[in-house]
Design a protein around this motif. Structure first.
Motif, PDB file in Angstrom:
ATOM      1  N   PRO A   8       0.812  -1.219   0.000  1.00 55.12           N
ATOM      2  CA  PRO A   8       0.000   0.000   0.000  1.00 55.12           C
ATOM      3  C   PRO A   8       0.851   1.278   0.000  1.00 55.12           C
ATOM      4  O   PRO A   8       0.517   2.244  -0.689  1.00 55.12           O
ATOM      5  CB  PRO A   8      -0.819  -0.104   1.286  1.00 55.12           C
ATOM      6  CG  PRO A   8      -0.799  -1.542   1.672  1.00 55.12           C
ATOM      7  CD  PRO A   8       0.494  -2.076   1.137  1.00 55.12           C
ATOM      8  N   HIS A   9       1.953   1.266   0.747  1.00 52.44           N
ATOM      9  CA  HIS A   9       2.829   2.435   0.786  1.00 52.44           C
ATOM     10  C   HIS A   9       3.473   2.680  -0.577  1.00 52.44           C
ATOM     11  O   HIS A   9       3.535   3.818  -1.051  1.00 52.44           O
ATOM     12  CB  HIS A   9       3.916   2.275   1.844  1.00 52.44           C
ATOM     13  CG  HIS A   9       3.385   2.195   3.235  1.00 52.44           C
ATOM     14  ND1 HIS A   9       2.792   3.263   3.866  1.00 52.44           N
ATOM     15  CD2 HIS A   9       3.343   1.161   4.111  1.00 52.44           C
ATOM     16  CE1 HIS A   9       2.409   2.897   5.081  1.00 52.44           C
ATOM     17  NE2 HIS A   9       2.731   1.628   5.246  1.00 52.44           N
ATOM     18  N   ARG A  11       2.398   1.736  -3.506  1.00 53.98           N
ATOM     19  CA  ARG A  11       1.398   2.146  -4.499  1.00 53.98           C
ATOM     20  C   ARG A  11       1.066   3.630  -4.347  1.00 53.98           C
ATOM     21  O   ARG A  11       0.946   4.354  -5.327  1.00 53.98           O
ATOM     22  CB  ARG A  11       0.147   1.301  -4.365  1.00 53.98           C
ATOM     23  CG  ARG A  11      -0.834   1.607  -5.461  1.00 53.98           C
ATOM     24  CD  ARG A  11      -1.952   0.628  -5.507  1.00 53.98           C
ATOM     25  NE  ARG A  11      -2.756   0.914  -6.679  1.00 53.98           N
ATOM     26  CZ  ARG A  11      -3.803   0.226  -7.018  1.00 53.98           C
ATOM     27  NH1 ARG A  11      -4.167  -0.801  -6.293  1.00 53.98           N
ATOM     28  NH2 ARG A  11      -4.501   0.545  -8.078  1.00 53.98           N
ATOM     29  N   ARG A  12       0.923   4.084  -3.094  1.00 57.51           N
ATOM     30  CA  ARG A  12       0.636   5.502  -2.863  1.00 57.51           C
ATOM     31  C   ARG A  12       1.749   6.395  -3.399  1.00 57.51           C
ATOM     32  O   ARG A  12       1.506   7.519  -3.811  1.00 57.51           O
ATOM     33  CB  ARG A  12       0.428   5.769  -1.367  1.00 57.51           C
ATOM     34  CG  ARG A  12      -0.966   5.446  -0.890  1.00 57.51           C
ATOM     35  CD  ARG A  12      -1.226   6.032   0.482  1.00 57.51           C
ATOM     36  NE  ARG A  12      -0.387   5.471   1.527  1.00 57.51           N
ATOM     37  CZ  ARG A  12      -0.654   4.339   2.191  1.00 57.51           C
ATOM     38  NH1 ARG A  12      -1.727   3.643   1.909  1.00 57.51           N
ATOM     39  NH2 ARG A  12       0.154   3.922   3.137  1.00 57.51           N
ATOM     40  N   MET A  13       2.968   5.882  -3.399  1.00 52.10           N
ATOM     41  CA  MET A  13       4.110   6.664  -3.891  1.00 52.10           C
ATOM     42  C   MET A  13       4.247   6.587  -5.411  1.00 52.10           C
ATOM     43  O   MET A  13       5.122   7.212  -5.988  1.00 52.10           O
ATOM     44  CB  MET A  13       5.406   6.174  -3.238  1.00 52.10           C
ATOM     45  CG  MET A  13       5.448   6.413  -1.751  1.00 52.10           C
ATOM     46  SD  MET A  13       6.991   5.947  -0.908  1.00 52.10           S
ATOM     47  CE  MET A  13       7.608   4.559  -1.807  1.00 52.10           C
ATOM     48  N   TRP A  69      -0.816  -3.820  -9.798  1.00 58.14           N
ATOM     49  CA  TRP A  69      -0.906  -2.367  -9.974  1.00 58.14           C
ATOM     50  C   TRP A  69      -0.926  -2.016 -11.454  1.00 58.14           C
ATOM     51  O   TRP A  69      -0.205  -2.612 -12.249  1.00 58.14           O
ATOM     52  CB  TRP A  69       0.282  -1.660  -9.349  1.00 58.14           C
ATOM     53  CG  TRP A  69       0.489  -1.875  -7.895  1.00 58.14           C
ATOM     54  CD1 TRP A  69      -0.442  -2.256  -6.973  1.00 58.14           C
ATOM     55  CD2 TRP A  69       1.724  -1.733  -7.190  1.00 58.14           C
ATOM     56  NE1 TRP A  69       0.133  -2.349  -5.738  1.00 58.14           N
ATOM     57  CE2 TRP A  69       1.464  -2.039  -5.845  1.00 58.14           C
ATOM     58  CE3 TRP A  69       3.007  -1.380  -7.556  1.00 58.14           C
ATOM     59  CZ2 TRP A  69       2.458  -1.993  -4.866  1.00 58.14           C
ATOM     60  CZ3 TRP A  69       3.982  -1.339  -6.581  1.00 58.14           C
ATOM     61  CH2 TRP A  69       3.699  -1.642  -5.260  1.00 58.14           C
TER      62      TRP A  69
END
Length: 74
Positions: A8-9, A11-13, A69
């Motif tokens: 999740p981290h 992907r957010r980046m 992703w």
């Protein structure tokens, strides 16, 4: 960072790749034998059937999340 928490981290980046660092040379079955490379479907089946070493699951799940992703490179 723990493999459970990384996708999740990343992907957010906006990451396109997730590199998992480990001292294990591959995914192992319940008997400890190294398995050959597998597809995402094969990895899902492995988890569902419980034919893996338990500590492999977070790394397998992290890798499966990362390859799903949009624009991810595998």
């Amino acid at each position: 960072m723990n493999a459970d928490d990384a996708p999740p981290h990343c992907r957010r980046m906006g990451a396109r790749q997730l590199v998992l660092m480990t001292d294990v040379d591959g995914v192992r079955n319940a008997a400890g034998e190294k398995l050959p490379p597998m597809t995402a479907d094969g990895a899902e089946r492995l988890i569902r059937r419980g034919r893996h070493q338990g500590r492999m699951v977070p790394k397998i799940r992290a890798a499966l999340q990362a390859v799903s992703w949009p624009g991810a490179e595998a």
